[in-house]
Write a protein that holds these residues in place. Structure first.
Motif, mmCIF file in Angstrom:
data_model
loop_
_atom_site.group_PDB
_atom_site.id
_atom_site.type_symbol
_atom_site.label_atom_id
_atom_site.label_comp_id
_atom_site.label_asym_id
_atom_site.label_seq_id
_atom_site.Cartn_x
_atom_site.Cartn_y
_atom_site.Cartn_z
ATOM 1 N N MET A 146 4.892 4.683 10.495
ATOM 2 C CA MET A 146 4.143 5.921 10.722
ATOM 3 C C MET A 146 2.948 5.670 11.653
ATOM 4 N N PRO A 147 2.698 6.596 12.577
ATOM 5 C CA PRO A 147 1.585 6.418 13.511
ATOM 6 C C PRO A 147 0.207 6.479 12.850
ATOM 7 N N GLN A 148 0.077 7.220 11.757
ATOM 8 C CA GLN A 148 -1.206 7.313 11.053
ATOM 9 C C GLN A 148 -0.978 6.992 9.587
ATOM 10 N N ARG A 149 -1.857 6.146 9.018
ATOM 11 C CA ARG A 149 -1.710 5.739 7.617
ATOM 12 C C ARG A 149 -3.080 5.732 6.944
ATOM 13 N N CYS A 150 -3.064 5.891 5.638
ATOM 14 C CA CYS A 150 -4.290 5.733 4.868
ATOM 15 C C CYS A 150 -3.954 5.129 3.515
ATOM 16 N N GLU A 151 -4.954 4.515 2.919
ATOM 17 C CA GLU A 151 -4.827 3.897 1.603
ATOM 18 C C GLU A 151 -5.997 4.351 0.756
ATOM 19 N N GLY A 152 -5.753 4.528 -0.540
ATOM 20 C CA GLY A 152 -6.830 4.955 -1.413
ATOM 21 C C GLY A 152 -6.428 4.959 -2.868
ATOM 22 N N THR A 153 -7.173 5.741 -3.661
ATOM 23 C CA THR A 153 -6.904 5.828 -5.092
ATOM 24 C C THR A 153 -6.869 7.285 -5.546
ATOM 25 N N LEU A 154 -6.089 7.502 -6.589
ATOM 26 C CA LEU A 154 -6.036 8.780 -7.296
ATOM 27 C C LEU A 154 -6.599 8.523 -8.684
ATOM 28 N N TYR A 155 -7.381 9.476 -9.181
ATOM 29 C CA TYR A 155 -8.042 9.269 -10.464
ATOM 30 C C TYR A 155 -8.078 10.567 -11.246
ATOM 31 N N ARG A 156 -7.887 10.449 -12.546
ATOM 32 C CA ARG A 156 -8.093 11.571 -13.476
ATOM 33 C C ARG A 156 -8.334 10.970 -14.846
ATOM 34 N N CYS B 218 2.688 5.497 -4.640
ATOM 35 C CA CYS B 218 1.517 5.230 -5.463
ATOM 36 C C CYS B 218 1.941 4.346 -6.618
ATOM 37 N N GLY B 219 1.011 3.560 -7.090
ATOM 38 C CA GLY B 219 1.359 2.629 -8.137
ATOM 39 C C GLY B 219 0.168 2.193 -8.956
ATOM 40 N N GLY B 220 0.490 1.703 -10.113
ATOM 41 C CA GLY B 220 -0.497 1.142 -11.019
ATOM 42 C C GLY B 220 0.068 -0.137 -11.591
ATOM 43 N N VAL C 222 -5.736 5.578 -13.211
ATOM 44 C CA VAL C 222 -5.951 5.225 -11.807
ATOM 45 C C VAL C 222 -4.629 4.788 -11.180
ATOM 46 N N ARG C 223 -4.357 5.278 -9.974
ATOM 47 C CA ARG C 223 -3.216 4.827 -9.196
ATOM 48 C C ARG C 223 -3.677 4.622 -7.758
ATOM 49 N N THR C 224 -3.260 3.523 -7.150
ATOM 50 C CA THR C 224 -3.509 3.342 -5.724
ATOM 51 C C THR C 224 -2.416 4.073 -4.959
ATOM 52 N N PHE C 225 -2.694 4.461 -3.723
ATOM 53 C CA PHE C 225 -1.667 5.123 -2.927
ATOM 54 C C PHE C 225 -1.686 4.621 -1.490
ATOM 55 N N LEU C 226 -0.527 4.730 -0.865
ATOM 56 C CA LEU C 226 -0.332 4.517 0.567
ATOM 57 C C LEU C 226 0.294 5.799 1.085
ATOM 58 N N LEU C 227 -0.303 6.384 2.093
ATOM 59 C CA LEU C 227 0.208 7.626 2.669
ATOM 60 C C LEU C 227 0.326 7.438 4.171
ATOM 61 N N GLY C 228 1.494 7.688 4.703
ATOM 62 C CA GLY C 228 1.716 7.594 6.139
ATOM 63 C C GLY C 228 2.294 8.888 6.653
ATOM 64 N N SER D 87 -6.023 18.807 -9.515
ATOM 65 C CA SER D 87 -7.289 18.392 -10.139
ATOM 66 C C SER D 87 -7.443 16.877 -10.189
ATOM 67 N N LEU D 88 -6.671 16.150 -9.383
ATOM 68 C CA LEU D 88 -6.866 14.705 -9.254
ATOM 69 C C LEU D 88 -8.025 14.440 -8.298
ATOM 70 N N GLU D 89 -8.765 13.396 -8.568
ATOM 71 C CA GLU D 89 -9.781 12.953 -7.620
ATOM 72 C C GLU D 89 -9.093 12.036 -6.619
ATOM 73 N N VAL D 90 -9.288 12.312 -5.337
ATOM 74 C CA VAL D 90 -8.653 11.551 -4.267
ATOM 75 C C VAL D 90 -9.737 10.820 -3.495
ATOM 76 N N GLU D 91 -9.580 9.519 -3.356
ATOM 77 C CA GLU D 91 -10.526 8.726 -2.573
ATOM 78 C C GLU D 91 -9.749 7.921 -1.546
ATOM 79 N N VAL D 92 -10.052 8.128 -0.269
ATOM 80 C CA VAL D 92 -9.421 7.370 0.804
ATOM 81 C C VAL D 92 -10.330 6.195 1.138
#
Length: 154
Positions: free
Chosen positions: A55-65, A105-107, A116-122, A141-146
C-alpha cells in the motif's frame, strides 16, 4: 541480531490449534505470545506481505476501550465500510480487507490486555486511511491513536 524463532505452545490450545510463541532458539527470556493460532499467524503474515506492505500509505497505532471486546465493536463498522474478513479469527487477531485498504489488528494472548489492540492500516492514500479511522472512532466508541504514518504526513 538474531530473529526470534516461532514455537507452538501445545499446552495452550485454542480453537483446534495452539498458541504461537516467539523466543530465542537457545532459550533466555520468557517466550512471547505472538498469535492465538498458527492459522492466524500464517494469514496475518500473508496479508502483511502481499497487501499491507504494497500500500502507498500506511499507519500503525492502537485501539482502546476500557470495558469491552474491541473486535466486536470494530467488525460492524468495518463491514459498513465494505471490509471483508479473509478468515475467521479469535479475540486477539482481526484481519480485514477491501480493494483499496487493508487492516490487521492484534493483541497478545495471556497478557491481560483485553482492552488494547495494535493495528496496521494500509490504503491507497492518507485520505482513505483518515476516513476509515474517523468512522471507527465515531461509530464504535473506540479510542484510536495513530503512532506512525509511512510515508510521513506533511
Amino acid at each position: 541480531m538474531m530473529p526470534l524463532h516461532a514455537f507452538y505452545d501445545l499446552d495452550a490450545p485454542a480453537r483446534g490449534d495452539a498458541t504461537v510463541t516467539a523466543r530465542y532458539a537457545r532459550g533466555g527470556d520468557d517466550p512471547i505470545d505472538r498469535f492465538e493460532t498458527f492459522h492466524e499467524m500464517l494469514s496475518w503474515s500473508a496479508l502483511f506481505r502481499f497487501r499491507f506492505e504494497q500500500m502507498p500509505q500506511r499507519c500503525e497505532g492502537t485501539l482502546y476501550r476500557e470495558d469491552s471486546d474491541l473486535l466486536s465493536l470494530l467488525v460492524p463498522v468495518l463491514s459498513s465500510l465494505g471490509f471483508t474478513q479473509p478468515i475467521a479469527t479469535g479475540r486477539y487477531c482481526g484481519l480485514y480487507e477491501r480493494a483499496d485498504a487493508v487492516l490487521s489488528c492484534g493483541g497478545t494472548p495471556r497478557e491481560n490486555l483485553e482492552n488494547v489492540r495494535t493495528f496496521l492500516l494500509g490504503g491507497s492514500n492518507a485520505g482513505v486511511l483518515r476516513r476509515i479511522l474517523g468512522e471507527v472512532a465515531k461509530e464504535s466508541s473506540l479510542e484510536v491513536e495513530v503512532n506512525t504514518w509511512t510515508p510521513a504526513l506533511r
